[in-house]
Design a protein around this motif. Structure first.
Motif, mmCIF file in Angstrom:
data_model
loop_
_atom_site.group_PDB
_atom_site.id
_atom_site.type_symbol
_atom_site.label_atom_id
_atom_site.label_comp_id
_atom_site.label_asym_id
_atom_site.label_seq_id
_atom_site.Cartn_x
_atom_site.Cartn_y
_atom_site.Cartn_z
ATOM 1 N N ILE A 163 -102.317 -14.564 19.902
ATOM 2 C CA ILE A 163 -101.904 -15.215 21.471
ATOM 3 C C ILE A 163 -103.349 -16.582 21.419
ATOM 4 O O ILE A 163 -103.649 -16.917 22.687
ATOM 5 N N GLU A 164 -104.041 -15.932 20.890
ATOM 6 C CA GLU A 164 -105.106 -17.300 20.677
ATOM 7 C C GLU A 164 -104.998 -18.525 20.415
ATOM 8 O O GLU A 164 -104.998 -20.093 20.733
ATOM 9 N N ILE A 165 -103.463 -18.764 19.446
ATOM 10 C CA ILE A 165 -103.232 -19.753 19.205
ATOM 11 C C ILE A 165 -102.340 -20.716 20.635
ATOM 12 O O ILE A 165 -102.401 -21.538 21.304
ATOM 13 N N LEU A 166 -101.600 -19.765 21.901
ATOM 14 C CA LEU A 166 -100.944 -19.729 22.597
ATOM 15 C C LEU A 166 -102.130 -20.331 23.936
ATOM 16 O O LEU A 166 -101.628 -21.266 24.518
ATOM 17 N N ARG A 167 -103.738 -19.887 23.643
ATOM 18 C CA ARG A 167 -104.242 -20.560 24.556
ATOM 19 C C ARG A 167 -104.382 -20.966 24.360
ATOM 20 O O ARG A 167 -105.310 -21.468 25.390
#
Length: 187
Positions: free
Chosen positions: A9-13
């Motif tokens: 999720i951190e990467i996607l954001r």
């Protein structure tokens, strides 16, 4: 799995590209609302931009957030099909414009695979899901069949299910019009 989902999720954001397992084959993914991230996937795949890509959602109730009109028959098609089913809807919105096809159409699949479903639910946005290969090359059925080029081109490779040797196939694809007529494009 919980810590890995937080990392993804951190990467996607941040607009990053992930390589991840889905309910069909391994996919390249990104935030489906981020135009720049979608563009990166087209570049990685060396894919023509006029070829739309599909997105995953974790809940069917989220369809109305991205499709202006969801015909009732869509829910029956999703529930009754015994294999993963991608439905192409007209008049999509709230998605990256370079993700959409003719008539602002978009292919959406409600995933039931544990990792991708949890990821979609916690990310609270649709995630692009396109086969983890260069356009025109065979789709990899397992993680080991994914080329080094693809693996080196992404920001994060999900560890979950890398050892799984199950050879899943691509989803059924149905084109559903607002007037409830539909055509099976791939059984």
């Amino acid at each position: 799995m919980d810590e890995e989902i937080k990392k993804v999720i951190e990467i996607l954001r941040k607009g990053g590209i992930i390589l991840y397992p889905t309910d069909t084959i391994w996919g390249l993914g990104c935030d489906a609302t981020n135009k720049d991230a979608v563009q990166k996937i087209y570049q990685i795949k060396k894919r023509a931009e006029n070829k739309a890509m599909l997105v995953l959602l974790g809940e069917r109730e989220d369809l109305s957030k991205y499709v202006s009109e969801v015909p009732d028959v869509a829910y029956s098609l999703i529930e009754l099909n015994n294999k993963p089913t991608t439905i192409i809807y007209d008049d999509a919105y709230n998605l990256a414009p370079n993700l959409l096809g003719d008539n602002n159409s978009v292919g959406i699949r409600i995933t039931n695979e544990k990792f991708s479903k949890t990821l979609c639910q916690r990310f609270h946005k649709p995630i692009v899901s396109t086969s983890a290969n260069v356009s025109g090359e065979p789709s990899p059925a397992t993680f080991n069949e994914i080329s080094d080029y693809i693996k080196e081109s992404v920001d994060y490779i999900v560890k979950y299910r890398q050892d799984d040797k199950t050879k899943n196939s691509a989803s059924c694809i149905i084109k559903l019009s607002n007037d409830c007529t539909f055509k099976i494009l791939r059984p």
